[in-house]
Scaffold this active site. Sequence first.
Site, PDB file in Angstrom:
ATOM      1  N   VAL A   1       2.564   6.050  -3.104  1.00 17.86           N
ATOM      2  CA  VAL A   1       2.518   5.605  -4.496  1.00 17.86           C
ATOM      3  C   VAL A   1       2.698   4.089  -4.390  1.00 17.86           C
ATOM      4  O   VAL A   1       3.810   3.608  -4.187  1.00 17.86           O
ATOM      5  CB  VAL A   1       3.624   6.270  -5.349  1.00 17.86           C
ATOM      6  CG1 VAL A   1       3.629   5.713  -6.762  1.00 17.86           C
ATOM      7  CG2 VAL A   1       3.451   7.785  -5.345  1.00 17.86           C
ATOM      8  N   PRO A   2       1.602   3.335  -4.452  1.00 17.17           N
ATOM      9  CA  PRO A   2       1.570   1.956  -3.953  1.00 17.17           C
ATOM     10  C   PRO A   2       2.252   0.905  -4.828  1.00 17.17           C
ATOM     11  O   PRO A   2       1.618   0.019  -5.391  1.00 17.17           O
ATOM     12  CB  PRO A   2       0.063   1.688  -3.832  1.00 17.17           C
ATOM     13  CG  PRO A   2      -0.543   2.530  -4.899  1.00 17.17           C
ATOM     14  CD  PRO A   2       0.296   3.781  -4.940  1.00 17.17           C
ATOM     15  N   CYS A   3       3.563   0.963  -4.867  1.00 17.77           N
ATOM     16  CA  CYS A   3       4.331  -0.014  -5.627  1.00 17.77           C
ATOM     17  C   CYS A   3       4.202  -1.415  -5.025  1.00 17.77           C
ATOM     18  O   CYS A   3       4.440  -2.406  -5.719  1.00 17.77           O
ATOM     19  CB  CYS A   3       5.791   0.412  -5.728  1.00 17.77           C
ATOM     20  SG  CYS A   3       6.568   0.793  -4.149  1.00 17.77           S
ATOM     21  N   HIS A   4       3.798  -1.509  -3.767  1.00 19.13           N
ATOM     22  CA  HIS A   4       3.622  -2.816  -3.136  1.00 19.13           C
ATOM     23  C   HIS A   4       2.460  -3.598  -3.759  1.00 19.13           C
ATOM     24  O   HIS A   4       2.378  -4.806  -3.576  1.00 19.13           O
ATOM     25  CB  HIS A   4       3.411  -2.662  -1.624  1.00 19.13           C
ATOM     26  CG  HIS A   4       2.196  -1.880  -1.242  1.00 19.13           C
ATOM     27  ND1 HIS A   4       2.177  -0.494  -1.252  1.00 19.13           N
ATOM     28  CD2 HIS A   4       0.957  -2.275  -0.868  1.00 19.13           C
ATOM     29  CE1 HIS A   4       0.973  -0.080  -0.875  1.00 19.13           C
ATOM     30  NE2 HIS A   4       0.220  -1.140  -0.640  1.00 19.13           N
TER      31      HIS A   4
END
Length: 171
Positions: free
Chosen positions: A129-132
Site C-alpha cells: 500500500v504505497p504510502c511512500h
Amino acid sequence: MENRMMFHDTFNTPIGPLLLVGDGHALHHVGLPESRHPLKLAADWKRAPQVFSEARRQFDAYFSGTANAFDLALAPHGTDFQRRVWMALREIPYATTISYAELARRTGNSKASRAVGLANGANPLPIIVPCHRVIGANGSLTGFGGGLAAKKFLLDLEQRHAPARAFALSP
C-alpha cells in the site's frame, strides 16, 4: 491481531530486513527496518517462512524492477477512515507521487490533509500500500515510517523501472 494463529518471518531486501506478519490467508503487517513504531511479536506467533513464500517472491520482483504491483490477500486493521485512505493509496500509479492535499481530496475531504497524513503514517502494509508515493506539497520527501532514505530509495527504484510514458508529437 484477532484470535487466529499468526505467523511471521523476516527477510532481507535492498532497504534492509522486512518483517511480514499474517494469518496464513492474508498479510496483516509489513514492518520496515527503520520503523518508528516497530510491531512487537506476540509470544504465541510462530515463525513460518513458508507462509510468506509468495509475498517474498513478489517483493523480490518489485525490488528487481520486474513487477510494479502486488497481488496478495491483505487484511489491514484500522478505522474506516484509515482504510479509505489506504484504498486511495493503492490507486496511486507506480512511479507517481501525489501530495497529502491531493490524497485528502481523493478521499473526499480536501481539508483533511493532517488526518490523511496520520492515516498514511499508520499504514500497516507499506510498499504494498504505497504510502511512500505521498510527498509534501512542495515536492519534499516528508514523513515515512521506514525513514526518508528508504522512501527515496523506493521512489528512485520506481522511476528507474517505470514503463515508458506515451507521448504525442505536435504537428
